[in-house]
Design a protein around this motif. Structure first.
Motif, PDB file in Angstrom:
ATOM      1  N   ILE A 241       3.374  -8.337  -4.539  1.00  0.00           N
ATOM      2  CA  ILE A 241       3.252  -6.830  -4.850  1.00  0.00           C
ATOM      3  C   ILE A 241       2.505  -6.148  -3.785  1.00  0.00           C
ATOM      4  O   ILE A 241       1.289  -6.689  -3.750  1.00  0.00           O
ATOM      5  CB  ILE A 241       2.605  -6.742  -6.294  1.00  0.00           C
ATOM      6  CG1 ILE A 241       3.428  -7.390  -7.296  1.00  0.00           C
ATOM      7  CG2 ILE A 241       2.631  -5.137  -6.689  1.00  0.00           C
ATOM      8  CD1 ILE A 241       2.911  -7.359  -8.798  1.00  0.00           C
ATOM      9  N   ALA A 242       2.815  -5.351  -3.042  1.00  0.00           N
ATOM     10  CA  ALA A 242       2.293  -4.812  -1.871  1.00  0.00           C
ATOM     11  C   ALA A 242       2.230  -3.109  -1.912  1.00  0.00           C
ATOM     12  O   ALA A 242       3.375  -2.491  -2.350  1.00  0.00           O
ATOM     13  CB  ALA A 242       3.197  -5.225  -0.692  1.00  0.00           C
ATOM     14  N   VAL A 243       1.048  -2.593  -1.670  1.00  0.00           N
ATOM     15  CA  VAL A 243       0.875  -1.143  -1.323  1.00  0.00           C
ATOM     16  C   VAL A 243       0.622  -1.028   0.321  1.00  0.00           C
ATOM     17  O   VAL A 243      -0.185  -1.752   0.927  1.00  0.00           O
ATOM     18  CB  VAL A 243      -0.272  -0.647  -2.210  1.00  0.00           C
ATOM     19  CG1 VAL A 243      -1.667  -1.418  -1.715  1.00  0.00           C
ATOM     20  CG2 VAL A 243      -0.340   0.749  -2.093  1.00  0.00           C
ATOM     21  N   TYR A 244       1.565   0.008   0.582  1.00  0.00           N
ATOM     22  CA  TYR A 244       1.458   0.279   2.062  1.00  0.00           C
ATOM     23  C   TYR A 244       0.797   1.537   2.343  1.00  0.00           C
ATOM     24  O   TYR A 244       0.607   2.135   1.390  1.00  0.00           O
ATOM     25  CB  TYR A 244       3.285   0.294   2.407  1.00  0.00           C
ATOM     26  CG  TYR A 244       4.094  -0.529   2.590  1.00  0.00           C
ATOM     27  CD1 TYR A 244       4.429  -0.863   3.952  1.00  0.00           C
ATOM     28  CD2 TYR A 244       4.677  -1.288   1.655  1.00  0.00           C
ATOM     29  CE1 TYR A 244       5.238  -1.902   4.336  1.00  0.00           C
ATOM     30  CE2 TYR A 244       5.358  -2.410   1.837  1.00  0.00           C
ATOM     31  CZ  TYR A 244       5.799  -2.553   3.310  1.00  0.00           C
ATOM     32  OH  TYR A 244       6.644  -3.578   3.428  1.00  0.00           O
ATOM     33  N   MET A 245       0.664   1.828   3.400  1.00  0.00           N
ATOM     34  CA  MET A 245      -0.053   2.942   4.019  1.00  0.00           C
ATOM     35  C   MET A 245       0.905   4.180   3.520  1.00  0.00           C
ATOM     36  O   MET A 245       2.223   4.003   3.671  1.00  0.00           O
ATOM     37  CB  MET A 245       0.038   3.098   5.512  1.00  0.00           C
ATOM     38  CG  MET A 245      -1.249   4.057   6.176  1.00  0.00           C
ATOM     39  SD  MET A 245      -1.373   3.668   7.805  1.00  0.00           S
ATOM     40  CE  MET A 245      -1.863   2.214   8.018  1.00  0.00           C
ATOM     41  N   CYS A 246       0.395   5.025   2.971  1.00  0.00           N
ATOM     42  CA  CYS A 246       0.943   6.451   2.808  1.00  0.00           C
ATOM     43  C   CYS A 246       2.202   6.633   1.488  1.00  0.00           C
ATOM     44  O   CYS A 246       2.823   7.680   1.487  1.00  0.00           O
ATOM     45  CB  CYS A 246       1.645   6.841   3.928  1.00  0.00           C
ATOM     46  SG  CYS A 246       2.182   8.610   3.941  1.00  0.00           S
TER      47      CYS A 246
END
Length: 426
Positions: A241-246
């Protein structure tokens, strides 16, 4: 001359497509190399026992150190260090430093801060007890195992704010079942990667290229880096589960991250454009009104958000987001989120079932604070003035006295006791 409507459209398009690179977790544009194997302490992650992994963007390496500490009270005591910089200077003589990451020692319960001493940017680990005792450790004085990272980003690539691409070689580390997953950048058009290796280190990490569909930008993106990642079981299967830039939220099966693979994650949420995430941390919360596993997201440009694992799991089984999110009128799509009262918080760490540790800077006084917060409430009641703060307020005289005492007084008492302000309990 362009019309005003055209100029506005151009400006909005620029804002939508030019999210700032992170600065909270990255070294300066042109740092000097240090004398030891550990040249920077950008990211911290605990392994088994006392093993602490350090992401080092100056040397583009991962280090493992043994940080065994004497047993203390464990992670149960609340932190209330209200002027961290003054406390560090008073106890260790360090007068200027930047904090790059925060963790909690799994046995001693001490806060572990990854810092750089200014102006030379020397790496240090600050270990701080809930009672305010501080120990500054040079990681190069510990026994260090080092894993160099292959295929780093281009040396000369620098972004608008002066951040070097190589400062994003490691953006986060996740330890899961004997393996390290390392998010960051490599080189080339498909430069967003997750490196994967086992510990103890035996070979160079494998490298999987990752991409996702960014709904605000309305395109598949291969360069934008993951800023923070976790591994969780979704329907019994390990998922990244990943959160990216922007700030897209993306999921992908862990098994997909094979050597040389090109992994397109499933975008399940848009969490706010024009933003740089700082921490995305999973934690168990067990209060009557909020029971289960949740993720807290802190960011540079937006307030903190709370996301439930149940909601993530449900949306992981739905079609991914492929329609553009209207900009700038809407800033959220997909998985439901809740805003929480942590607008000044940067780094976070999990303490126990009841408490989380937070690093924040007062927006009014400018002081750096290391404080615990109650999960499920999240606020610090001693940091603002409301109706109940006045000495003349009497719960017994309120028109709805029983409701006030059952709900508000109970919560305020718990908060004030946690914040070390028992004299204010009514």
């Amino acid at each position: 001359m362009k019309s005003s409507s055209t100029m506005i459209a151009v400006a909005l398009a620029y804002l939508a497509t030019n999210c700032r690179p992170p600065t909270a977790n990255t070294p300066p544009a042109h740092p000097a190399a240090g004398p030891g194997p550990v040249q920077s302490v950008d990211v911290l992650e605990w392994g088994e026992g006392y093993t602490l992994f350090i992401g080092d963007n100056r040397s583009m390496s991962i280090h493992a150190v043994d940080l065994e500490r004497p047993s203390s009270s464990g992670p149960d005591l609340a932190f209330n260090v209200l002027d961290l910089e003054a406390a560090v200077e008073r106890t260790s003589g360090i007068d200027r430093f930047d904090v790059l990451d925060l963790s909690v020692h799994p046995v001693s319960g001490e806060a572990v801060l990854a810092v750089e001493l200014l102006p030379k940017r020397e790496p240090r680990l600050l270990l701080i007890t809930a009672g305010g005792e501080i120990d500054a450790i040079d990681p190069n004085e510990l026994e260090v195992e080092t894993l160099p990272l292959t295929e780093p980003p281009p040396e000369r690539l620098t972004f608008l704010d002066g951040t070097r691409a190589q400062a994003l070689t490691v953006t986060d580390i996740e330890y899961f079942r004997g393996e390290l997953l390392i998010s960051g950048l490599s080189h080339g058009k498909f430069s967003s990667v997750v490196r994967r290796t086992r510990y103890p280190f035996e070979a160079a990490p494998i490298l999987a290229h990752v991409s996702m569909f960014h709904t605000v930008h309305n395109q598949v993106e291969t360069r934008s880096p993951i800023i923070s990642l976790e591994v969780e079981l979704l329907s019994g299967t390990p998922y990244v589960i990943a959160v990216y830039m922007c700030t897209p939220l993306v999921v992908a099966p862990l098994a997909a991250f094979a050597d040389g693979a090109r992994v397109e994650g499933k975008t399940i949420a848009e969490l706010g454009w024009g933003n740089t995430p700082i921490d995305f941390l999973g934690m168990d919360i067990g209060v009557p009104w909020m029971n289960g596993r949740f993720f807290v997201l802190t960011s540079q440009q937006r307030s903190a958000l709370l996301v439930g694992l149940d909601d993530i799991e449900r949306h992981a089984g739905l079609p991914d987001l492929r329609e553009p999110t209207p900009f700038p009128l809407e800033d959220h799509a997909g998985v439901p989120v809740r805003g929480i009262a942590m607008g000044d918080v940067s780094h976070i760490a999990d303490q126990n079932m009841a408490l989380m540790l937070t690093l924040s800077r007062s927006k009014t006084r400018g002081t750096l604070k290391l404080t615990s917060r109650i999960k499920g409430l999240f606020l610090r009641i001693s940091e603002f003035v409301d109706e109940y703060s006045f000495p003349s307020y009497d719960y017994d005289l309120a028109a709805n006295s029983e409701w006030q005492k059952k709900n508000i007084r109970a919560a305020r008492t718990w908060l004030l006791e946690t914040e070390g302000r028992v004299e204010a309990v009514k």
